[in-house]
Design a protein around this motif. Structure first.
Motif, short mmCIF file in Angstrom:
data_model
loop_
_atom_site.label_atom_id
_atom_site.label_comp_id
_atom_site.label_asym_id
_atom_site.label_seq_id
_atom_site.Cartn_x
_atom_site.Cartn_y
_atom_site.Cartn_z
N GLY A 150 14.28 -40.52 3.01
CA GLY A 150 15.46 -41.40 2.94
C GLY A 150 16.59 -40.86 3.79
O GLY A 150 17.26 -41.60 4.51
N GLY A 151 16.80 -39.55 3.72
CA GLY A 151 17.87 -38.93 4.51
C GLY A 151 17.60 -39.04 5.99
O GLY A 151 18.50 -39.31 6.79
N SER A 152 16.35 -38.88 6.37
CA SER A 152 16.00 -38.96 7.78
C SER A 152 16.22 -40.36 8.32
O SER A 152 16.79 -40.55 9.40
CB SER A 152 14.54 -38.53 7.98
N PRO A 201 25.71 -40.17 -0.46
CA PRO A 201 24.50 -39.61 -1.08
C PRO A 201 24.10 -38.31 -0.37
O PRO A 201 24.29 -38.16 0.83
CB PRO A 201 23.43 -40.69 -0.85
N LEU A 202 23.57 -37.38 -1.16
CA LEU A 202 23.04 -36.12 -0.60
C LEU A 202 21.54 -36.14 -0.85
O LEU A 202 21.11 -36.17 -2.00
CB LEU A 202 23.69 -34.92 -1.31
N GLY A 203 20.78 -36.14 0.24
CA GLY A 203 19.31 -36.06 0.09
C GLY A 203 18.93 -34.59 0.06
O GLY A 203 19.32 -33.85 -0.85
N LEU A 236 22.27 -50.03 6.80
CA LEU A 236 22.74 -49.67 5.45
C LEU A 236 24.24 -49.90 5.30
O LEU A 236 25.03 -49.60 6.20
CB LEU A 236 22.47 -48.18 5.17
N ASP A 237 24.62 -50.40 4.14
CA ASP A 237 26.04 -50.50 3.81
C ASP A 237 26.49 -49.18 3.20
O ASP A 237 25.66 -48.36 2.81
CB ASP A 237 26.27 -51.62 2.79
N GLU A 238 27.79 -49.03 3.07
CA GLU A 238 28.30 -47.80 2.46
C GLU A 238 27.75 -47.62 1.05
O GLU A 238 27.74 -48.56 0.26
CB GLU A 238 29.83 -47.88 2.39
N GLY A 239 27.28 -46.43 0.77
CA GLY A 239 26.81 -46.13 -0.58
C GLY A 239 25.45 -46.71 -0.91
O GLY A 239 24.96 -46.57 -2.03
N GLU A 240 24.81 -47.40 0.02
CA GLU A 240 23.49 -48.00 -0.24
C GLU A 240 22.43 -46.91 -0.16
O GLU A 240 22.43 -46.08 0.75
CB GLU A 240 23.22 -49.08 0.82
N ILE A 241 21.52 -46.91 -1.12
CA ILE A 241 20.53 -45.84 -1.22
C ILE A 241 19.14 -46.37 -0.85
O ILE A 241 18.71 -47.40 -1.37
CB ILE A 241 20.46 -45.29 -2.68
N ILE A 242 18.46 -45.65 0.03
CA ILE A 242 17.05 -45.98 0.31
C ILE A 242 16.25 -45.44 -0.87
O ILE A 242 16.22 -44.24 -1.12
CB ILE A 242 16.57 -45.32 1.62
N THR A 243 15.63 -46.34 -1.61
CA THR A 243 14.90 -45.91 -2.81
C THR A 243 13.41 -45.73 -2.53
O THR A 243 12.74 -44.97 -3.20
CB THR A 243 15.08 -46.92 -3.95
N ALA A 244 12.91 -46.45 -1.52
CA ALA A 244 11.49 -46.33 -1.19
C ALA A 244 11.24 -46.89 0.20
O ALA A 244 12.05 -47.67 0.72
CB ALA A 244 10.64 -47.09 -2.20
N THR A 267 3.46 -46.25 -0.31
CA THR A 267 4.88 -46.29 -0.63
C THR A 267 5.38 -44.88 -0.89
O THR A 267 4.78 -44.13 -1.66
CB THR A 267 5.12 -47.18 -1.87
N VAL A 268 6.46 -44.53 -0.21
CA VAL A 268 7.04 -43.19 -0.35
C VAL A 268 8.43 -43.36 -0.97
O VAL A 268 9.25 -44.13 -0.46
CB VAL A 268 7.17 -42.50 1.03
N GLY A 269 8.69 -42.66 -2.07
CA GLY A 269 10.02 -42.70 -2.69
C GLY A 269 11.07 -42.16 -1.73
O GLY A 269 10.80 -41.22 -0.97
N GLY A 270 12.25 -42.75 -1.76
CA GLY A 270 13.30 -42.40 -0.80
C GLY A 270 13.76 -40.95 -0.86
O GLY A 270 14.28 -40.41 0.10
N GLY A 271 13.54 -40.31 -2.01
CA GLY A 271 13.97 -38.91 -2.15
C GLY A 271 12.82 -37.93 -2.02
O GLY A 271 12.93 -36.78 -2.43
N THR A 272 11.72 -38.38 -1.42
CA THR A 272 10.54 -37.51 -1.32
C THR A 272 10.67 -36.55 -0.14
O THR A 272 10.91 -36.97 0.99
CB THR A 272 9.26 -38.37 -1.11
#
Ligand code: FAD
Ligand code: FES
Ligand code: FES
Lengths: 161, 263
Positions: B107-109, B27-29, B151-159, B68-73
């Motif tokens: 999410g990236g952080s 994933p690219l944040g 996190l597992d591979e490819g798992e995305i933090i959504t919030a 709640t903060v969205g993972g891509g915020t």
């Protein structure tokens, strides 16, 4: 290669890019807009700052494809319509806010973003906003002065440190 | 940079699908860590899946006692919109510089878990819950040492869900060249006790300082941590500060955070 299109300084721009093509590379090498400088290429110096949809970003740290459809503004689009320097640029000249000029495009773009968010910043706010813009020449003082002057504030009171 | 494809899905479901097929994908944040990493050829994915165009991953909302903060915020949005949790908004507004804050995401952080990053301290001190595309992970279980997470591979933090504390503060002793924390301490006071998370200091990455938590839960004043210290052993020692210096700063920054803590 993928085609990317965006608006750069109000004009439609398009080109073929790879996934890894940076916005700075696209602007400089494909569009010939070499006013955007690449100082470090490691996200530290801010010489490459442009606006993407009105927000200051380091163009060396965003892919060209991520700016698909965006409004991009670079230093080339900052002058007034008649070609004269805009208020910020003129203030940099008047207050000796540049020496070698390498950092200046990024400084001017960051300053423009700041003044849009905060039209009358304090000296501390200017310094804080420029955290990510490095200048190896001026010692920053005259840059800060220029930006305060561009915001219409009296800079007579800011004595050289 | 090695060559890769860049995908820009606009729906979370499409990003999940792209990250789970056989092509080696990341994933690219905001790219504020990943792009410099790619430039150094320290990563060589075949594909990047940009999360930046996914509206459902963005935004800040408050419901009851939870923010709640969205993972891509991006950090700049948290700084501007997390007013219900002022210490968190202040932390976000002091990450890096304005251009970094316009792109870099929570999410990236958190996924990166840099030992000197700010958000891990907030998440751990708040007892936050990290929501991914497949499960929920408590902050206490999420951080697993420098640059390592649950996190597992490819798992995305959504919030990320932050319980809003009664009072909190983050004190960052900035490393002026990198603008990361040389040592950062986040203190958060909840009805059931105080949590203290320390970033920048330990070779194990972000950690809770339990001794200080016990003392502050009994008496929420800076004086309560007077005399407590973390051992220099296991601290990061580098040209910016020795192990002993960082260990000392942990105490100093904790006291400052308690003194400055507000609701
Ligand atoms: C000059 C500079 C100064 C900085 N100063 C600070 C500072 O003071 N404090 C601080 O904390 N940070 C600082 N940073 C780091 C910054 O906060 C980054 O934004 C952050 O570490 C990574 O976020 P990103 O969205 O850019 O992630 P990216 O760089 O895109 O990705 C980082 C990693 O996370 C993964 N990833 C991204 N999004 C997700 C997601 N939603 N779910 C799962 N995995 C994901 C990626 O695959 C990659 O492995 C600084 C960065 C720079 C360049
Ligand atoms: S060239 Fe982009 S930050 Fe230095
Ligand atoms: S004027 Fe030379 S780097 Fe700023």
């Amino acid at each position: 290669m993928t085609q990317v299109s965006m608006t750069v300084n109000g004009k439609a721009a398009r080109g073929d890019v790879e996934g890894r093509t940076l916005l700075s590379t696209f602007l400089r090498d494909q569009l010939g807009l070499t006013g955007t400088h690449v100082g470090c290429d490691t996200s530290q110096c801010g010489a490459c700052v442009v606006h993407v949809d009105g927000k200051a970003v380091k163009s060396c740290t965003i892919f060209a494809l991520e700016a698909e459809g965006a409004e991009v503004a670079t230093i080339e689009g900052q002058a007034n319509a008649d070609g004269s320097l805009n208020v910020i640029q003129q203030a940099f000249q008047d207050h000796h806010g540049l020496q070698c000029g390498f950092c200046t495009p990024g400084m001017v773009m960051s300053a423009a973003a700041l003044l849009k968010e905060n039209p009358k910043p304090s000296e501390a706010e200017v310094r804080d906003y420029l955290e990510g813009n490095l200048c190896r020449c001026t010692g920053y003082h005259n840059i800060v002065k220029a930006i305060l002057a561009a915001s219409g504030q009296d800079v007579g009171a800011i004595a050289a440190e | 940079m090695y060559s890769f494809e860049l995908e820009r899905p606009t729906r979370l479901a499409d990003a999940v699908k792209l990250l789970s097929d056989s092509t080696e994908s990341l994933p690219l944040g905001g790219g504020q860590t990943l792009i410099p990493t790619l430039k150094q050829r320290l990563a060589s994915p075949e594909r990047l899946v940009s999360l930046a165009g996914i509206a459902e991953l963005k935004g800040v909302k408050t419901e009851g006692g939870t923010l709640t903060v969205g993972g891509g915020t991006p950090h700049a949005t948290v700084a501007a919109e997390a007013g219900a949790y002022p210490a968190l908004a202040a932390l976000a507004g002091n990450i890096g510089d304005p251009a970094v804050r316009n792109r870099g995401t929570i999410g990236g952080s958190l996924a990166n878990n840099d030992p000197s990053a700010c958000y891990p301290a907030a998440a751990l001190a708040s007892g936050a819950t990290l929501v991914t595309d497949r499960r929920e992970i408590a902050a206490d279980d999420f951080f697993q040492g420098m640059f390592s997470t649950a996190l597992d591979e490819g798992e995305i933090i959504t919030a990320v869900r932050f319980p809003i504390p009664e009072a909190a503060n983050y004190q960052k002793f900035e490393q002026p060249a990198s603008r990361f924390a040389l040592v950062g301490v986040f203190v958060a006071k909840y009805p059931d006790g105080v949590r203290v998370a320390v970033t920048g200091a330990s070779e194990e990455g972000v950690f809770r300082w339990s001794e200080a938590e016990t003392a502050l839960s009994a008496d929420f004043r800076a004086e309560a941590v007077q005399g407590l210290s973390v051992p220099a052993e296991g601290m990061i020692g580098d040209l910016h500060g020795s192990k002993a210096y960082r260990a000392h700063l942990v105490g100093v920054m904790t006291k400052r955070a308690v003194a400055a803590a507000k609701g």
